[in-house]
Scaffold this active site. Structure first.
Site, PDB file in Angstrom:
ATOM      1  N   TYR A  30      82.983  45.602 111.251  1.00  0.00           N
ATOM      2  CA  TYR A  30      83.299  44.205 111.588  1.00  0.00           C
ATOM      3  C   TYR A  30      82.452  43.249 110.759  1.00  0.00           C
ATOM      4  O   TYR A  30      82.974  42.362 110.066  1.00  0.00           O
ATOM      5  CB  TYR A  30      83.074  43.934 113.081  1.00  0.00           C
ATOM      6  CG  TYR A  30      82.990  42.453 113.403  1.00  0.00           C
ATOM      7  CD1 TYR A  30      84.110  41.636 113.337  1.00  0.00           C
ATOM      8  CD2 TYR A  30      81.767  41.855 113.743  1.00  0.00           C
ATOM      9  CE1 TYR A  30      84.034  40.274 113.594  1.00  0.00           C
ATOM     10  CE2 TYR A  30      81.675  40.496 114.010  1.00  0.00           C
ATOM     11  CZ  TYR A  30      82.813  39.712 113.938  1.00  0.00           C
ATOM     12  OH  TYR A  30      82.731  38.361 114.191  1.00  0.00           O
ATOM     13  N   THR A  44      80.056  34.600 111.372  1.00  0.00           N
ATOM     14  CA  THR A  44      79.154  35.120 112.402  1.00  0.00           C
ATOM     15  C   THR A  44      77.752  35.347 111.857  1.00  0.00           C
ATOM     16  O   THR A  44      77.572  35.559 110.644  1.00  0.00           O
ATOM     17  CB  THR A  44      79.719  36.462 112.924  1.00  0.00           C
ATOM     18  OG1 THR A  44      78.743  37.095 113.737  1.00  0.00           O
ATOM     19  CG2 THR A  44      80.062  37.416 111.787  1.00  0.00           C
ATOM     20  N   ASP A  45      76.768  35.375 112.751  1.00  0.00           N
ATOM     21  CA  ASP A  45      75.400  35.707 112.332  1.00  0.00           C
ATOM     22  C   ASP A  45      75.255  37.196 112.008  1.00  0.00           C
ATOM     23  O   ASP A  45      74.277  37.614 111.405  1.00  0.00           O
ATOM     24  CB  ASP A  45      74.380  35.293 113.399  1.00  0.00           C
ATOM     25  CG  ASP A  45      74.606  35.940 114.764  1.00  0.00           C
ATOM     26  OD1 ASP A  45      75.580  36.705 114.928  1.00  0.00           O
ATOM     27  OD2 ASP A  45      73.790  35.679 115.678  1.00  0.00           O
ATOM     28  N   GLU A  46      76.272  38.006 112.400  1.00  0.00           N
ATOM     29  CA  GLU A  46      76.150  39.455 112.183  1.00  0.00           C
ATOM     30  C   GLU A  46      76.158  39.820 110.702  1.00  0.00           C
ATOM     31  O   GLU A  46      75.769  40.928 110.342  1.00  0.00           O
ATOM     32  CB  GLU A  46      77.264  40.202 112.923  1.00  0.00           C
ATOM     33  CG  GLU A  46      77.174  39.981 114.410  1.00  0.00           C
ATOM     34  CD  GLU A  46      77.966  40.994 115.230  1.00  0.00           C
ATOM     35  OE1 GLU A  46      78.316  42.062 114.715  1.00  0.00           O
ATOM     36  OE2 GLU A  46      78.221  40.692 116.399  1.00  0.00           O
ATOM     37  N   LYS A 102      83.464  40.561 107.753  1.00  0.00           N
ATOM     38  CA  LYS A 102      83.182  39.119 107.819  1.00  0.00           C
ATOM     39  C   LYS A 102      82.328  38.705 106.618  1.00  0.00           C
ATOM     40  O   LYS A 102      82.532  37.634 106.043  1.00  0.00           O
ATOM     41  CB  LYS A 102      82.461  38.751 109.123  1.00  0.00           C
ATOM     42  CG  LYS A 102      83.292  38.894 110.379  1.00  0.00           C
ATOM     43  CD  LYS A 102      84.511  37.973 110.432  1.00  0.00           C
ATOM     44  CE  LYS A 102      84.149  36.519 110.603  1.00  0.00           C
ATOM     45  NZ  LYS A 102      85.373  35.686 110.839  1.00  0.00           N
TER      46      LYS A 102
HETATM   47  P1  NAD Z   1      89.257  36.827 119.388  1.00  0.00           P
HETATM   48  O1  NAD Z   1      89.331  38.274 119.066  1.00  0.00           O
HETATM   49  O2  NAD Z   1      89.146  36.396 120.796  1.00  0.00           O
HETATM   50  O3  NAD Z   1      90.540  36.092 118.785  1.00  0.00           O
HETATM   51  C1  NAD Z   1      90.990  36.322 117.487  1.00  0.00           C
HETATM   52  C2  NAD Z   1      92.369  35.664 117.312  1.00  0.00           C
HETATM   53  O4  NAD Z   1      92.791  35.906 115.959  1.00  0.00           O
HETATM   54  C3  NAD Z   1      93.449  36.241 118.234  1.00  0.00           C
HETATM   55  O5  NAD Z   1      94.212  35.206 118.799  1.00  0.00           O
HETATM   56  C4  NAD Z   1      94.292  37.103 117.303  1.00  0.00           C
HETATM   57  O6  NAD Z   1      95.656  37.195 117.687  1.00  0.00           O
HETATM   58  C5  NAD Z   1      94.123  36.364 115.977  1.00  0.00           C
HETATM   59  N1  NAD Z   1      94.346  37.265 114.830  1.00  0.00           N
HETATM   60  C6  NAD Z   1      93.729  38.448 114.573  1.00  0.00           C
HETATM   61  N2  NAD Z   1      94.234  39.001 113.455  1.00  0.00           N
HETATM   62  C7  NAD Z   1      95.177  38.135 112.986  1.00  0.00           C
HETATM   63  C8  NAD Z   1      96.054  38.158 111.862  1.00  0.00           C
HETATM   64  N3  NAD Z   1      96.078  39.178 111.016  1.00  0.00           N
HETATM   65  N4  NAD Z   1      96.868  37.105 111.672  1.00  0.00           N
HETATM   66  C9  NAD Z   1      96.878  36.053 112.544  1.00  0.00           C
HETATM   67  N5  NAD Z   1      96.092  35.999 113.632  1.00  0.00           N
HETATM   68  C10 NAD Z   1      95.248  37.030 113.851  1.00  0.00           C
HETATM   69  O7  NAD Z   1      88.053  36.269 118.503  1.00  0.00           O
HETATM   70  P2  NAD Z   1      87.029  35.079 118.818  1.00  0.00           P
HETATM   71  O8  NAD Z   1      85.891  35.617 119.592  1.00  0.00           O
HETATM   72  O9  NAD Z   1      87.775  33.910 119.307  1.00  0.00           O
HETATM   73  O10 NAD Z   1      86.472  34.791 117.344  1.00  0.00           O
HETATM   74  C11 NAD Z   1      87.090  33.831 116.510  1.00  0.00           C
HETATM   75  C12 NAD Z   1      86.345  33.775 115.174  1.00  0.00           C
HETATM   76  O11 NAD Z   1      84.993  33.425 115.388  1.00  0.00           O
HETATM   77  C13 NAD Z   1      86.323  35.116 114.424  1.00  0.00           C
HETATM   78  O12 NAD Z   1      86.487  34.849 113.059  1.00  0.00           O
HETATM   79  C14 NAD Z   1      84.934  35.655 114.704  1.00  0.00           C
HETATM   80  O13 NAD Z   1      84.489  36.480 113.654  1.00  0.00           O
HETATM   81  C15 NAD Z   1      84.133  34.389 114.790  1.00  0.00           C
HETATM   82  N6  NAD Z   1      82.918  34.455 115.626  1.00  0.00           N
HETATM   83  C16 NAD Z   1      83.001  34.919 116.907  1.00  0.00           C
HETATM   84  C17 NAD Z   1      81.855  34.947 117.704  1.00  0.00           C
HETATM   85  C18 NAD Z   1      81.899  35.435 119.130  1.00  0.00           C
HETATM   86  O14 NAD Z   1      80.849  35.580 119.742  1.00  0.00           O
HETATM   87  N7  NAD Z   1      83.062  35.683 119.718  1.00  0.00           N
HETATM   88  C19 NAD Z   1      80.641  34.493 117.174  1.00  0.00           C
HETATM   89  C20 NAD Z   1      80.596  34.033 115.865  1.00  0.00           C
HETATM   90  C21 NAD Z   1      81.747  34.009 115.097  1.00  0.00           C
HETATM   91  O1  TDX Z   2      79.899  47.432 127.436  1.00  0.00           O
HETATM   92  C1  TDX Z   2      79.034  46.917 126.684  1.00  0.00           C
HETATM   93  N1  TDX Z   2      77.725  47.221 126.881  1.00  0.00           N
HETATM   94  C2  TDX Z   2      76.724  46.731 126.107  1.00  0.00           C
HETATM   95  O2  TDX Z   2      75.546  47.041 126.315  1.00  0.00           O
HETATM   96  C3  TDX Z   2      79.378  46.005 125.617  1.00  0.00           C
HETATM   97  C4  TDX Z   2      80.807  45.620 125.370  1.00  0.00           C
HETATM   98  C5  TDX Z   2      78.347  45.502 124.846  1.00  0.00           C
HETATM   99  N2  TDX Z   2      77.069  45.860 125.050  1.00  0.00           N
HETATM  100  C6  TDX Z   2      75.997  45.300 124.204  1.00  0.00           C
HETATM  101  C7  TDX Z   2      76.235  45.423 122.714  1.00  0.00           C
HETATM  102  C8  TDX Z   2      75.573  44.169 122.165  1.00  0.00           C
HETATM  103  O3  TDX Z   2      74.193  44.398 121.964  1.00  0.00           O
HETATM  104  O4  TDX Z   2      75.960  43.892 124.464  1.00  0.00           O
HETATM  105  C9  TDX Z   2      75.731  43.137 123.273  1.00  0.00           C
HETATM  106  C10 TDX Z   2      76.891  42.189 123.056  1.00  0.00           C
HETATM  107  O5  TDX Z   2      78.026  42.982 122.739  1.00  0.00           O
HETATM  108  P1  TDX Z   2      79.443  42.333 122.372  1.00  0.00           P
HETATM  109  O6  TDX Z   2      79.867  41.435 123.473  1.00  0.00           O
HETATM  110  O7  TDX Z   2      80.354  43.446 121.944  1.00  0.00           O
HETATM  111  O8  TDX Z   2      79.056  41.376 121.150  1.00  0.00           O
HETATM  112  P2  TDX Z   2      78.370  41.662 119.726  1.00  0.00           P
HETATM  113  O9  TDX Z   2      78.552  43.055 119.303  1.00  0.00           O
HETATM  114  O10 TDX Z   2      76.969  41.132 119.784  1.00  0.00           O
HETATM  115  O11 TDX Z   2      79.294  40.708 118.788  1.00  0.00           O
HETATM  116  C11 TDX Z   2      79.718  39.401 119.244  1.00  0.00           C
HETATM  117  O12 TDX Z   2      78.938  38.385 118.694  1.00  0.00           O
HETATM  118  C12 TDX Z   2      79.102  38.087 117.336  1.00  0.00           C
HETATM  119  C13 TDX Z   2      81.192  39.159 118.928  1.00  0.00           C
HETATM  120  O13 TDX Z   2      81.971  40.219 119.456  1.00  0.00           O
HETATM  121  C14 TDX Z   2      81.418  38.986 117.460  1.00  0.00           C
HETATM  122  O14 TDX Z   2      82.781  38.670 117.194  1.00  0.00           O
HETATM  123  C15 TDX Z   2      80.551  37.882 116.962  1.00  0.00           C
HETATM  124  O15 TDX Z   2      80.670  37.754 115.585  1.00  0.00           O
END
Ligand code: NAD
Ligand code: TDX
Length: 348
Positions: free
Chosen positions: A153, A128-130, A157
């Site tokens: 988190y 992630t960019d975080e 990562k």
């Molecule tokens: P998500 O939370 O929707 O899904 C995560 C999946 O991982 C689930 O199916 C869960 O069951 C599985 N999991 C969690 N812990 C586990 C364990 N111990 N063993 C086996 N499986 C396990 O997450 P997502 O949004 O699909 O993100 C996927 C990946 O991409 C993550 O590594 C996240 O850090 C990265 N990522 C997400 C975003 C975003 O915006 N969602 C952005 C950049 C990077």
């Molecule tokens: O109820 C809310 N109200 C609100 O203002 C929630 C859930 C979020 N927010 C804000 C927090 C953040 O500034 O919105 C923005 C986005 O929040 P999230 O959807 O929780 O995402 P973020 O915290 O930015 O992280 C996401 O992007 C990077 C993913 O959850 C991560 O897994 C990924 O790595």
């Protein structure tokens, strides 16, 4: 080729499998997932019927189970999505993040080191960019930006990224890392900003905006992320990191207003009524102000370009949520309701 996809029942993993399993019958995709609250096998209903798909319900924190997957399936590629992914949950309960994201990644790397000798196998780590922390009003994250994570988190990562690089340098494991900005699209668990706001708007519930809603995220449509990962795996270089982002910086409050406008248009509800649901609530502790990805490297070296703009992708996403009430019912278990109470009841 045999490909282990960890976390394939989560949001991005399921979109990845739905997109690539039918396109690549020559590969077998093995979904290794613990099936946490964030997973949903309903997201994989079509793929589950395919001959080139297998499911292994495995917790990557369990090394013996990970080792067995490597022994039985002999994968040549691991695409590592599995993680605890929600920042707010990492604040109220960080332990699972340390376990799954750090120890889980470590176990996969150890299994890869044990089973892949002499450069066999490629480990693709999805990050992630975080990890780069927060930007002020200007600047962008490049691949050489210093790591500076803010939440449990992002710290977990960051630790996992460091482990992947350490295994590449020390053990000559073939690895690649991608650091992507915020994803949105179908199948996202409705704890994240966009699906939460869509579902609440549809149901006339408050739209909880943290702080003043001025934080900026750089949004990318999930399938564009998946295509970028595929490109890095096939055309990228070992040991390299690639930032992925769509140049779609939007303030949270503007995201929420845009959602109100599209939901109004698609549902026939008055837009003003939906905007009236916007409620400013207590801010997230350690809330990063702004993320912005400089994706020049993947664009120029690999020729990757996103296909969706935020406007087209958001419309598609909202239409998907409106068209899939059965999927929504399935994810809204008792566990989901408990989370909503825990996260929002004390925000005022
Ligand atoms: P998500 O939370 O929707 O899904 C995560 C999946 O991982 C689930 O199916 C869960 O069951 C599985 N999991 C969690 N812990 C586990 C364990 N111990 N063993 C086996 N499986 C396990 O997450 P997502 O949004 O699909 O993100 C996927 C990946 O991409 C993550 O590594 C996240 O850090 C990265 N990522 C997400 C975003 C975003 O915006 N969602 C952005 C950049 C990077
Ligand atoms: O109820 C809310 N109200 C609100 O203002 C929630 C859930 C979020 N927010 C804000 C927090 C953040 O500034 O919105 C923005 C986005 O929040 P999230 O959807 O929780 O995402 P973020 O915290 O930015 O992280 C996401 O992007 C990077 C993913 O959850 C991560 O897994 C990924 O790595």
């Amino acid at each position: 080729m045999k490909i282990v996809v960890t976390g394939g029942a989560g949001f991005i993993g399921a979109n990845f499998l739905n997109h690539f399993v039918p396109k690549h019958p020559e590969h077998t995709f093995i979904n290794v997932d613990k099936l946490t609250y964030a997973a949903n096998l309903g997201s994989l209903a079509e793929v589950a019927k395919a001959d080139n798909y297998r499911l292994e319900v495995v917790d990557i924190v369990d090394f013996a189970a990970v080792d067995r997957v490597f022994t039985e399936h002999q994968p040549e590629l691991v695409i590592h999505f599995a993680a605890e992914s929600h920042v707010d949950r990492s604040i109220s309960g960080p332990r699972a993040f340390i376990q799954s994201n750090i120890e889980g990644t470590f176990n996969l790397l150890e299994a890869a080191r044990k089973h892949w000798s002499d450069g066999a196998g490629l480990f693709h780590h999805v990050s992630t960019d975080e990890v780069y922390g927060s930007l002020g009003d200007t600047g962008m994250f490049t691949e050489s930006t210093r790591y500076d994570p803010s939440s449990p988190y992002s710290a977990s990562k960051a630790a996992s990224d460091h482990l992947v690089r350490a295994y590449a340098r020390t053990f000559k494991l073939r690895t690649r890392i991608t650091n992507c900005s915020n994803n949105y699209g179908p199948l996202q668990f409705p704890e994240k900003l966009i699906p939460l706001m869509v579902l609440n708007a549809v149901e006339g519930k408050p739209l909880p905006v943290y702080g003043e809603g001025l934080n900026v995220r750089d949004w990318l449509y999930v399938v564009d992320h998946c295509e970028a990962i595929w490109k890095v795996i096939h055309e990228g270089e070992d040991g390299e990191t690639y930032n992925i982002g769509g140049n779609n910086e939007v303030r949270n409050i503007d995201v929420v207003k845009e959602i109100c406008a599209i939901v109004a248009e698609l549902s026939g509800k008055p837009k003003g009524e939906l905007e009236g649901l916007i409620t400013y609530v207590k801010d997230r502790p350690g809330h990063d102000l702004r993320y912005a990805i400089d994706a020049t490297k993947i664009r120029t070296e690999l020729g990757w370009e996103p296909t969706e703009t935020f406007a087209t992708g958001l419309r598609k996403t909202i239409a998907w949520y409106l068209d899939n009430p059965a999927w929504i019912e399935q994810v809204r278990t008792g566990e989901y309701r408990k989370w909503i109470e825990k996260n929002y009841d004390n925000r005022g």
